[in-house]
Structure formats: C-alpha cells, structure tokens
Design an enzyme around this catalytic site. Structure first.
Site, PDB file in Angstrom:
ATOM      1  N   LYS A 185       0.828  -1.209   0.000  1.00 17.26           N
ATOM      2  CA  LYS A 185       0.000   0.000   0.000  1.00 17.26           C
ATOM      3  C   LYS A 185       0.869   1.268   0.000  1.00 17.26           C
ATOM      4  O   LYS A 185       0.396   2.348  -0.285  1.00 17.26           O
ATOM      5  CB  LYS A 185      -0.895   0.030   1.252  1.00 17.26           C
TER       6      LYS A 185
ATOM      7  N   HIS B 285       1.830 -11.251  11.840  1.00 23.65           N
ATOM      8  CA  HIS B 285       2.566 -10.119  11.293  1.00 23.65           C
ATOM      9  C   HIS B 285       2.241  -8.878  12.111  1.00 23.65           C
ATOM     10  O   HIS B 285       1.215  -8.806  12.774  1.00 23.65           O
ATOM     11  CB  HIS B 285       2.230  -9.909   9.811  1.00 23.65           C
TER      12      HIS B 285
HETATM   13  C1  DD3 Z   1      -3.520  -8.817   0.086  1.00 26.81           C
HETATM   14  C2  DD3 Z   1      -3.106  -8.461   2.488  1.00 26.81           C
HETATM   15  C3  DD3 Z   1      -2.502  -8.915   1.167  1.00 26.81           C
HETATM   16  C4  DD3 Z   1      -5.457  -8.627  -1.915  1.00 26.81           C
HETATM   17  C5  DD3 Z   1      -4.769  -7.531  -1.500  1.00 26.81           C
HETATM   18  C6  DD3 Z   1      -3.814  -7.607  -0.495  1.00 26.81           C
HETATM   19  N1  DD3 Z   1       2.478  -6.250   1.111  1.00 26.81           N
HETATM   20  C7  DD3 Z   1      -0.324  -8.515   0.086  1.00 26.81           C
HETATM   21  C8  DD3 Z   1       0.568  -9.926  -1.634  1.00 26.81           C
HETATM   22  C9  DD3 Z   1       1.825  -9.353  -1.523  1.00 26.81           C
HETATM   23  C10 DD3 Z   1       0.952  -7.860   0.202  1.00 26.81           C
HETATM   24  C11 DD3 Z   1       1.244  -6.777   1.086  1.00 26.81           C
HETATM   25  C12 DD3 Z   1      -4.216  -9.935  -0.326  1.00 26.81           C
HETATM   26  C13 DD3 Z   1      -0.488  -9.532  -0.843  1.00 26.81           C
HETATM   27 CL1  DD3 Z   1      -5.079  -6.008  -2.211  1.00 26.81          CL
HETATM   28  C14 DD3 Z   1      -5.174  -9.862  -1.339  1.00 26.81           C
HETATM   29  O1  DD3 Z   1      -1.369  -8.072   0.902  1.00 26.81           O
HETATM   30  C15 DD3 Z   1       2.015  -8.305  -0.619  1.00 26.81           C
HETATM   31  N2  DD3 Z   1       3.243  -7.743  -0.536  1.00 26.81           N
HETATM   32  N3  DD3 Z   1       0.322  -6.238   1.896  1.00 26.81           N
HETATM   33  C16 DD3 Z   1       3.454  -6.732   0.314  1.00 26.81           C
HETATM   34  N4  DD3 Z   1       4.676  -6.168   0.365  1.00 26.81           N
END
Ligand code: DD3
Length: 286
Positions: free
Chosen positions: A156, A226
């Site tokens: 984000k 986390h």
């Molecule tokens: C997520 C919570 C998760 C949709 C969405 C977000 N930071 C991530 C994959 C890689 C990441 C995160 C799941 C998913 Cl929009 C489904 O977030 C990620 N990599 N929050 C980082 N660095």
C-alpha cells in the site's frame, strides 16, 4: 462515499463529459463522490469569496458556520463505474458494519473452526519468507526460524514519502495465526520485532520509534502472524480502536498473564456480507 444507481438505461451523469457505454439494456452503475483535499493557496480565496456564511453555534471563543462556496471552489471528484459488474455492486452495497465481541470461548467455538474451514492462501507470505518474491524489497531480516522475521514495505506504500510510511514484519515461524495464539512463549519474537524493526526503520527512513504506530490487527487479513509499522502522523486504514492492538501493550499483557489473549474478549467489525458474521449469528452471538 459510493452510491449504487440501480436499473438505469443511460449513464448516470448527463451533460458534458457523460460516460457512454456499449450496452443498451438497463444496468446498474456505481457513482463515487469525493470531496477533494483543500489546496493551501486557495484558502484565503475561499474565505473571501464565499457566497453565504451561516452561524450555527457560538460558545466562548468557539463558533461553527456553514460556509457555502461558489461552484468553482466546490469541486466534487466523481468516479463512475457503468455498467457496473456484480463485484463492483457488492463492494458498494454492503456498507453496513457490525461490531462483534468475541470471547475466548467464541474464538474456540466459532472463529477458529471458521478459519480452519477456509482455505485462505498465504502463498504470498511464504514467497516473501523464502525470497521467492519481493526479495529485493526486504528492509531487514532476522533469519532465526523461531524468533526471526522479515521487515518489508507493505504494498500500500509507494515509499516515495514518509507521510504514509507502512511496513510489515512477517515472522518466520509458521502456525501462529493471530494475536489469539500468542503466549509468553512468543515474547522473544515480539521483542525482536519491536527492537530490531524499530531500529531498521530509523536507520533506513529516519523515523524514530516514537514516531511509529506498531500494532497487530484483529481480525487480521491473513492468518500468519505479522506486525504493522505505520507513521504515527498517518491515519492508516485499520488503525482504529476496534482493530489495532499496540505491540507494546500486547507484550505487557503477555508478561502479566501468559494466557491473556486466549481469555480476553476481543471486539472487531464485520461487514454485512462477511461469512464470519453469519457464523456468529448462527451461534446466537450476533
Ligand atoms: C492482500 C493483504 C494482502 C489482496 C490484496 C492484499 N504487502 C499482500 C501480496 C503481496 C501484500 C502486502 C491480499 C499480498 Cl489487495 C489480497 O497483501 C504483498 N506484498 N500487503 C506486500 N509487500
């Protein structure tokens, strides 16, 4: 703020700049209206050029007004999705949220079976821990398999400005689902995240520990332990009282009572369309 405009045969905005669509039949649209942020250079103009000023209340040195602005200073950013898909509609229709107060018993009887019945994929988490993805983005790592973690910018955050700094510390140890699983056995891990995570952020980004909000989410959006690190000055999504639990408070509670998080009631908000709400309703708990 989003509105759903249902069953229309024309784009929801008429006149100049109206969006046109290929489909002719009656469909639904989503219209998102947002007040755009003030621009500092416009503030004096704003206070001079108002078309009306109505006093609402006055008390001591405080007073409130309804200040009405000429149209050119009263812009509303408008986003239109038309025709809107079912997914778009669901996102904007289910705005009602409910607070659930989950006791330790509720967790065992309702939430835990629900979590275990779901197949939430956390492959992306394992990819980060195993350096199969985002390896070049890692800010800091303590490689210990029990008390170690990886510190990485949350996606984000674009890392362009410190105002909305957002990193996550993902622990190496698997099987700790959330705050609910924590006991004093996890204190060394939590102390490492707090100390080493804070130091690494200071070193790389220059923000001191006292300028950070370091916390867990409950419920988390993924069930692998986390910790969130956000800039204190940033009103980050999910930092509200019904979701965020400060790491420092959590550590203190675990020092007082190793079983604190198995016993204490935890409140969290659920949207009307979330399956966990249904589980609580069926158990007569919501
Ligand atoms: C997520 C919570 C998760 C949709 C969405 C977000 N930071 C991530 C994959 C890689 C990441 C995160 C799941 C998913 Cl929009 C489904 O977030 C990620 N990599 N929050 C980082 N660095």
């Amino acid at each position: 703020m989003g509105f759903v405009v249902q069953g229309i045969s024309k784009p929801p905005l008429l006149g100049k700049g109206a969006v046109s669509s290929a489909s002719g039949d009656e469909t639904d649209a989503v219209v998102i209206l947002e007040k755009i942020p003030f621009q500092e250079e416009n503030i004096t103009e704003l206070l001079k050029k108002h078309t009306a000023l109505h006093l609402q209340m006055s008390n001591d040195i405080y007073s409130t007004y309804r200040l009405l602005l000429p149209p050119e200073l009263n812009e509303i950013k408008t986003t239109v999705v038309y025709p809107a898909t079912e997914k778009h509609l669901q996102k904007y229709l289910c705005r009602a949220v409910y607070l659930i107060r989950e006791t330790g018993e509720d967790y065992k009887n309702v939430t835990l079976p629900f979590i275990e019945s779901q197949s939430f994929s956390i492959q992306w988490v394992y990819n980060i821990l195993e350096k199969k993805a985002e390896a070049d983005r890692i800010i800091y790592e303590n490689p210990d398999p029990i008390n170690g973690f990886v510190l990485i910018p949350d996606f984000k955050w674009n890392q362009k400005q410190l105002d909305d700094l957002y990193l996550i510390a993902i622990c190496h140890r698997r099987g700790i689902k959330s705050l609910r699983d924590l006991t004093d056995e996890h204190l060394p891990l939590l102390r490492n995240i707090s100390q080493e995570g804070g130091e690494a952020i200071q070193k790389r980004f220059g923000l001191m520990k006292t300028q950070l909000r370091v916390y867990f989410h409950y419920q988390p959006s993924y069930y692998h332990l986390h910790v969130h690190f956000t800039a204190l000055s940033y009103d980050a999504p999910g930092c509200s009282v019904e979701r965020a639990h400060l790491l420092s408070d959590v550590m203190y509670n675990l020092e007082l009572d190793s079983q604190y998080y198995q016993k204490c009631p935890l409140a969290f908000a659920v949207r009307a369309d979330e399956p966990l709400l249904k589980e609580f309703q069926e158990a007569g708990k919501a």
